[in-house]
Write an enzyme that holds these catalytic residues in place. Structure first.
Site, short mmCIF file in Angstrom:
data_model
loop_
_atom_site.label_atom_id
_atom_site.label_comp_id
_atom_site.label_asym_id
_atom_site.label_seq_id
_atom_site.Cartn_x
_atom_site.Cartn_y
_atom_site.Cartn_z
N ASP A 20 -2.90 -2.10 9.61
CA ASP A 20 -2.78 -1.71 8.37
C ASP A 20 -2.84 -3.48 7.51
O ASP A 20 -3.77 -2.93 6.32
CB ASP A 20 -1.30 -1.92 7.59
CG ASP A 20 -0.51 -0.11 7.65
OD1 ASP A 20 -1.19 0.62 7.94
OD2 ASP A 20 0.41 0.00 7.63
N LYS A 79 1.03 -1.16 0.32
CA LYS A 79 0.34 -0.21 0.19
C LYS A 79 0.67 1.25 0.15
O LYS A 79 1.55 1.04 0.29
CB LYS A 79 -0.76 0.04 0.83
CG LYS A 79 -0.26 0.29 2.02
CD LYS A 79 -0.23 1.50 3.18
CE LYS A 79 0.82 1.06 4.20
NZ LYS A 79 1.32 2.20 4.46
O1 C5P Z 1 -0.76 -1.86 13.72
P1 C5P Z 1 0.69 -1.83 13.74
O2 C5P Z 1 1.26 -2.97 14.60
O3 C5P Z 1 1.31 -1.62 12.28
O4 C5P Z 1 1.98 -0.39 14.67
C1 C5P Z 1 2.98 -0.55 15.13
C2 C5P Z 1 3.43 0.87 15.81
O5 C5P Z 1 3.06 1.77 15.35
C3 C5P Z 1 2.34 0.64 17.37
O6 C5P Z 1 3.17 -0.82 18.12
C4 C5P Z 1 2.63 1.81 17.42
O7 C5P Z 1 4.14 2.07 18.18
C5 C5P Z 1 2.70 2.89 16.15
N1 C5P Z 1 1.64 3.44 15.63
C6 C5P Z 1 0.51 4.23 16.16
N2 C5P Z 1 -0.44 4.64 15.51
C7 C5P Z 1 -1.54 4.36 14.57
C8 C5P Z 1 -0.53 3.32 14.23
C9 C5P Z 1 0.73 2.43 14.64
O8 C5P Z 1 1.10 4.75 17.26
N3 C5P Z 1 -2.80 4.27 14.45
#
Ligand code: C5P
Length: 312
Positions: free
Chosen positions: A145, A18
């Site tokens: 995502d 993406k």
């Molecule tokens: O959801 P995902 O595992 O991709 O997120 C990885 C990290 O990115 C989270 O632990 C957080 O630190 C950060 N994040 C965030 N806010 C979001 C998505 C991700 O702070 N909306």
């Protein structure tokens, strides 16, 4: 725990990367995530995830970025497969084979794509036919995502990015992706965004009218002008050389450019397939960008390419 009632030897799922056309980062929530408003587009760089019945759980990775992918319990595709098994009470071990074409830690949902691929592949391998909402819920538990790469196309993401709404959009777009040799950690980029903002008031993020109008009209120049990413400054702060890549791409004729997600991949929008090829050549010749790839979008989300569903 029971054994799988419906057995197929293996299933392969193809999953796209993406680009975030717009990424508005709101306040940090009590759970540590940030409230987002983002517009996702699925683009034609794909990983393939195959699940195969096996004697024990394992992960094998091939492709240009294979050496950067963990093969232990932290692998997101493995975690996804195990999560589906747990949910439905199947404990048959699988080998998860990942053919990796999406850059690792590149801001293009590479790990999320593998998780989405494994979810769908297990659903088919075990003949579960899980309702879409259940798959999306498990996907959201695995990463912000993951629901989007399962779905594909173009969508607005809210919450932490996992809540999706459709977008009225026209056109096919031609991207050039400048892939950095060093990845960026997503939490580190969000933390840098917080640090740069300091105590500044952060408004609740919302999709912009400029982006929605550009997508509705299918006007590539309007879309180029509307591209924006609140994480861009943080990614540039951690990898300042990305600034040179951005300037070069725009000078070489891109209609817009931005850091993709949490970076460090820089995505350039071009007017045509020919313009994309020209830009690839110019960026490569200038030496400013290491690896340069082309991709079309929007494309479909995760789909089975080999295994039970292709026979029926
Ligand atoms: O959801 P995902 O595992 O991709 O997120 C990885 C990290 O990115 C989270 O632990 C957080 O630190 C950060 N994040 C965030 N806010 C979001 C998505 C991700 O702070 N909306």
């Amino acid at each position: 725990m029971t054994s799988a009632a419906t057995t197929h030897r293996s299933v392969t799922v193809r999953v796209p990367a993406k680009v975030n056309l717009e990424l508005k980062v709101g306040p940090r929530r009590p759970d540590g995530f940030h409230e987002l408003s983002t517009v996702y587009m699925a683009v034609g760089l794909h990983d393939e995830v195959t699940v195969v019945q096996a004697d024990r759980w394992s992960v094998l990775v091939s492709g240009p970025y294979a050496d950067q992918v963990p093969r232990d319990e932290t692998n997101l595709a493995l975690r996804a497969a195990r999560a589906v098994g747990r949910q439905v009470g199947i404990d048959d071990p699988l080998s998860v084979l990942i053919h990796k074409e999406i850059p690792v830690a590149g801001g293009m949902a590479g790990g999320s794509a593998d998780a989405a691929g494994a979810l769908l592949a297990c659903d088919h391998l075990w003949g579960l036919g899980l309702p879409r909402e259940d798959l999306l819920e498990t996907a959201a538990d695995l990463g912000s995502d993951v629901p989007f790469v399962l779905t594909g196309g173009i969508a607005v993401g809210s919450g932490r990015g996992e809540r999706l709404a459709p977008v009225l959009a026209r056109g096919t777009y031609h991207w050039v992706l400048a892939v950095s040799p060093d990845g960026l950690s997503t939490p580190a980029v969000y933390a840098e965004c917080d640090r740069l903002r300091g105590d500044a008031d952060v408004p609740t993020p919302e999709p912009t009218t400029g982006m929605m109008t550009a997508l509705r009209s299918g006007d590539v120049k309007a879309l180029g002008a509307a591209l924006s990413n609140d994480l861009g400054d943080a990614a540039l702060s951690l990898q300042p050389e990305l600034g040179e890549v951005l300037v070069a791409g725009l000078e070489f004729g891109a209609v817009g450019g931005l850091v993709s997600g949490s970076g460090p991949t820089v995505a350039f929008l071009t007017e045509s397939p020919e313009a994309a090829l020209d830009l690839c050549v110019s960026l490569t010749a200038s030496g400013v960008a290491g690896e340069v790839r082309r991709a079309k979008g929007p494309v479909h989300g995760a789909h089975v390419v080999a295994g039970p569903s292709t026979r029926g």
